[in-house]
Design an enzyme around this catalytic site. Structure first.
Site, PDB file in Angstrom:
ATOM      1  N   ASN A  47       0.851  -1.184  -0.268  1.00  0.00           N
ATOM      2  CA  ASN A  47      -0.011   0.018  -0.009  1.00  0.00           C
ATOM      3  C   ASN A  47       0.620   1.082   0.088  1.00  0.00           C
ATOM      4  O   ASN A  47       1.497   1.537   1.015  1.00  0.00           O
ATOM      5  CB  ASN A  47      -0.979  -0.080   1.144  1.00  0.00           C
ATOM      6  CG  ASN A  47      -1.538   1.198   1.330  1.00  0.00           C
ATOM      7  OD1 ASN A  47      -1.854   2.088   0.482  1.00  0.00           O
ATOM      8  ND2 ASN A  47      -2.244   1.342   2.572  1.00  0.00           N
ATOM      9  N   LYS A 105       0.221   4.216  -0.305  1.00  0.00           N
ATOM     10  CA  LYS A 105      -0.507   5.401   0.417  1.00  0.00           C
ATOM     11  C   LYS A 105      -0.113   6.743  -0.604  1.00  0.00           C
ATOM     12  O   LYS A 105      -0.160   6.516  -1.793  1.00  0.00           O
ATOM     13  CB  LYS A 105       0.116   5.503   1.910  1.00  0.00           C
ATOM     14  CG  LYS A 105      -0.053   4.539   2.495  1.00  0.00           C
ATOM     15  CD  LYS A 105       0.089   4.556   4.219  1.00  0.00           C
ATOM     16  CE  LYS A 105       0.018   3.248   4.752  1.00  0.00           C
ATOM     17  NZ  LYS A 105       0.136   3.275   6.181  1.00  0.00           N
ATOM     18  N   HIS A 132      -9.463   1.422   4.740  1.00  0.00           N
ATOM     19  CA  HIS A 132      -8.294   1.690   5.421  1.00  0.00           C
ATOM     20  C   HIS A 132      -8.410   2.519   6.672  1.00  0.00           C
ATOM     21  O   HIS A 132      -9.212   3.482   6.425  1.00  0.00           O
ATOM     22  CB  HIS A 132      -7.208   2.173   4.439  1.00  0.00           C
ATOM     23  CG  HIS A 132      -5.623   2.052   5.050  1.00  0.00           C
ATOM     24  ND1 HIS A 132      -5.296   3.112   5.885  1.00  0.00           N
ATOM     25  CD2 HIS A 132      -4.674   1.095   4.745  1.00  0.00           C
ATOM     26  CE1 HIS A 132      -4.123   2.714   6.318  1.00  0.00           C
ATOM     27  NE2 HIS A 132      -3.494   1.607   5.786  1.00  0.00           N
ATOM     28  N   GLU A 152      -6.673   4.845   7.738  1.00  0.00           N
ATOM     29  CA  GLU A 152      -6.272   6.217   7.638  1.00  0.00           C
ATOM     30  C   GLU A 152      -7.686   6.742   6.731  1.00  0.00           C
ATOM     31  O   GLU A 152      -7.707   8.107   6.859  1.00  0.00           O
ATOM     32  CB  GLU A 152      -5.111   6.296   6.634  1.00  0.00           C
ATOM     33  CG  GLU A 152      -3.990   6.092   7.424  1.00  0.00           C
ATOM     34  CD  GLU A 152      -2.634   5.536   6.623  1.00  0.00           C
ATOM     35  OE1 GLU A 152      -2.681   5.528   5.475  1.00  0.00           O
ATOM     36  OE2 GLU A 152      -1.752   5.086   7.445  1.00  0.00           O
ATOM     37  N   GLU A 186      -5.421  -4.621  10.337  1.00  0.00           N
ATOM     38  CA  GLU A 186      -4.443  -3.910  10.416  1.00  0.00           C
ATOM     39  C   GLU A 186      -4.685  -2.964  11.885  1.00  0.00           C
ATOM     40  O   GLU A 186      -5.447  -2.169  11.962  1.00  0.00           O
ATOM     41  CB  GLU A 186      -4.515  -2.763   9.443  1.00  0.00           C
ATOM     42  CG  GLU A 186      -4.124  -3.358   8.159  1.00  0.00           C
ATOM     43  CD  GLU A 186      -3.180  -2.331   7.248  1.00  0.00           C
ATOM     44  OE1 GLU A 186      -2.538  -2.724   6.534  1.00  0.00           O
ATOM     45  OE2 GLU A 186      -4.030  -1.242   7.178  1.00  0.00           O
ATOM     46  N   GLY A 193       2.523   2.291  10.457  1.00  0.00           N
ATOM     47  CA  GLY A 193       3.540   3.413  10.646  1.00  0.00           C
ATOM     48  C   GLY A 193       4.373   3.815  11.659  1.00  0.00           C
ATOM     49  O   GLY A 193       4.752   4.753  11.932  1.00  0.00           O
ATOM     50  N   SER A 248       3.306  -2.101  10.161  1.00  0.00           N
ATOM     51  CA  SER A 248       4.935  -2.302  10.580  1.00  0.00           C
ATOM     52  C   SER A 248       5.355  -3.512  10.063  1.00  0.00           C
ATOM     53  O   SER A 248       6.470  -4.068  10.661  1.00  0.00           O
ATOM     54  CB  SER A 248       5.094  -1.805  11.928  1.00  0.00           C
ATOM     55  OG  SER A 248       4.737  -0.146  12.299  1.00  0.00           O
ATOM     56  N   GLY A 286       5.124   1.272   4.349  1.00  0.00           N
ATOM     57  CA  GLY A 286       6.506   1.784   4.363  1.00  0.00           C
ATOM     58  C   GLY A 286       7.372   0.756   3.747  1.00  0.00           C
ATOM     59  O   GLY A 286       8.099   1.191   2.750  1.00  0.00           O
TER      60      GLY A 286
HETATM   61  P1  13P Z   1       3.178   0.471   7.634  1.00  0.00           P
HETATM   62  O1  13P Z   1       3.703  -0.937   6.822  1.00  0.00           O
HETATM   63  O2  13P Z   1       3.803   1.560   7.044  1.00  0.00           O
HETATM   64  O3  13P Z   1       2.943   0.327   9.170  1.00  0.00           O
HETATM   65  O4  13P Z   1       1.617   0.638   6.938  1.00  0.00           O
HETATM   66  C1  13P Z   1       0.834  -0.509   7.061  1.00  0.00           C
HETATM   67  C2  13P Z   1      -0.651  -0.149   6.457  1.00  0.00           C
HETATM   68  O5  13P Z   1      -1.221   0.819   6.611  1.00  0.00           O
HETATM   69  C3  13P Z   1      -0.845  -0.816   4.868  1.00  0.00           C
HETATM   70  O6  13P Z   1      -2.270  -0.600   4.826  1.00  0.00           O
END
Ligand code: 13P
Length: 255
Positions: free
Chosen positions: A13, A15, A98, A100, A170, A176, A216, A238
């Protein structure tokens, strides 16, 4: 049915990262590193990168997804993209719900359900995200939160259509933050989601559905997480922006 028979899926992802030119470069690096993967490999990219990403992965085993879609087929929804538009450009996957989107853009369980329904109707496969906030985990309501998110998101989704649903667990506190859920915590909630699917549909449906962990996940911890019996893949933020790290995670999932 055991884990070996389920489809393992590693999805990135991205983002709000990468321009089209950068997307071409990153995928150009990822493609050769994962070309022999037995698991399904997906990169979910910003809308403006979709064309470049589809071009860069043409004829390869890397599939491209979007990061959201609207529930309406078309209309006065400034700034939104419909599921039909995604299908029309050749996208096969879309992330829905998601944290976010829920946290910063006011998406609710109800709109997550509407978007899921629209994506399925457009022929897309949905990566449906669920997960609790830290406060909810501390209050001991993780199971309730994740169960209700899953149940509401899947309203009006038939058992046959579950073949085009991937669920991503998640935990919001792990996204993150560098603070990964322990393998045991990840497995516990993935198993719980599988139980919810068994209760809503059938044992066969529960045994067949792919459930990912996200939060993460990285080149170092992927193997332990992906070794868990109910963790069938990963949704990677990430670490999906670094070709080498992403390919290590894909290899950890290959079994
Ligand atoms: P990170 O791997 O950066 O923690 O993000 C996870 C995520 O939100 C994947 O959708």
């Amino acid at each position: 049915m055991n884990k070996q028979l389920r489809k393992a899926v590693i999805a990135g992802n991205w983002k709000m990262n990468k321009t089209p030119a950068e997307a071409t470069e990153l995928l150009g690096n990822i493609v050769p590193l994962v070309k022999d993967a037995k698991v399904e490999v997906i990169a979910c990219v910003p809308y403006v990168d979709l064309y470049a990403a589809l071009e860069a992965t043409k004829g390869t085993n890397v599939k491209i997804g979007a990061e959201n879609c609207h529930w309406a087929k078309s209309g006065a929804f400034t700034g939104e993209i419909s599921a039909d538009m995604l299908a029309a450009v050749g996208v096969n996957y879309v992330i829905i719900g998601h944290s976010e989107r829920r946290q910063y853009f006011g998406e609710t369980d109800k709109t997550v359900n509407m978007r899921t329904r629209a994506a399925l109707d457009a022929g897309l496969t949905v990566i449906l995200c669920v997960g609790e906030y830290l406060e909810q985990r501390e209050q001991g309501v993780t199971a309730e939160v994740v169960s209700s998110q899953t149940k509401i998101a899947l309203q009006g989704v038939s058992e046959d259509e579950l073949s085009r649903i991937i669920i991503a667990y998640e935990p919001v506190w792990a996204i993150g933050t560098g603070k990964t859920a322990t393998a045991q915590q990840a497995n516990e909630v993935c198993a719980l989601i599988r139980k919810v699917i068994a209760d809503l549909y059938s044992k066969e449906a529960a045994d067949g559905i792919t459930i990912q962990y996200g939060g993460s996940m990285n080149a170092k911890n992927a193997e332990e997480l992906l070794d868990q019996p109910d963790v069938d893949g990963g949704l990677i933020g990430g670490a999906s922006l670094k070709a080498e790290d992403f390919s290590v995670i894909v290899k950890a999932a290959d079994r």
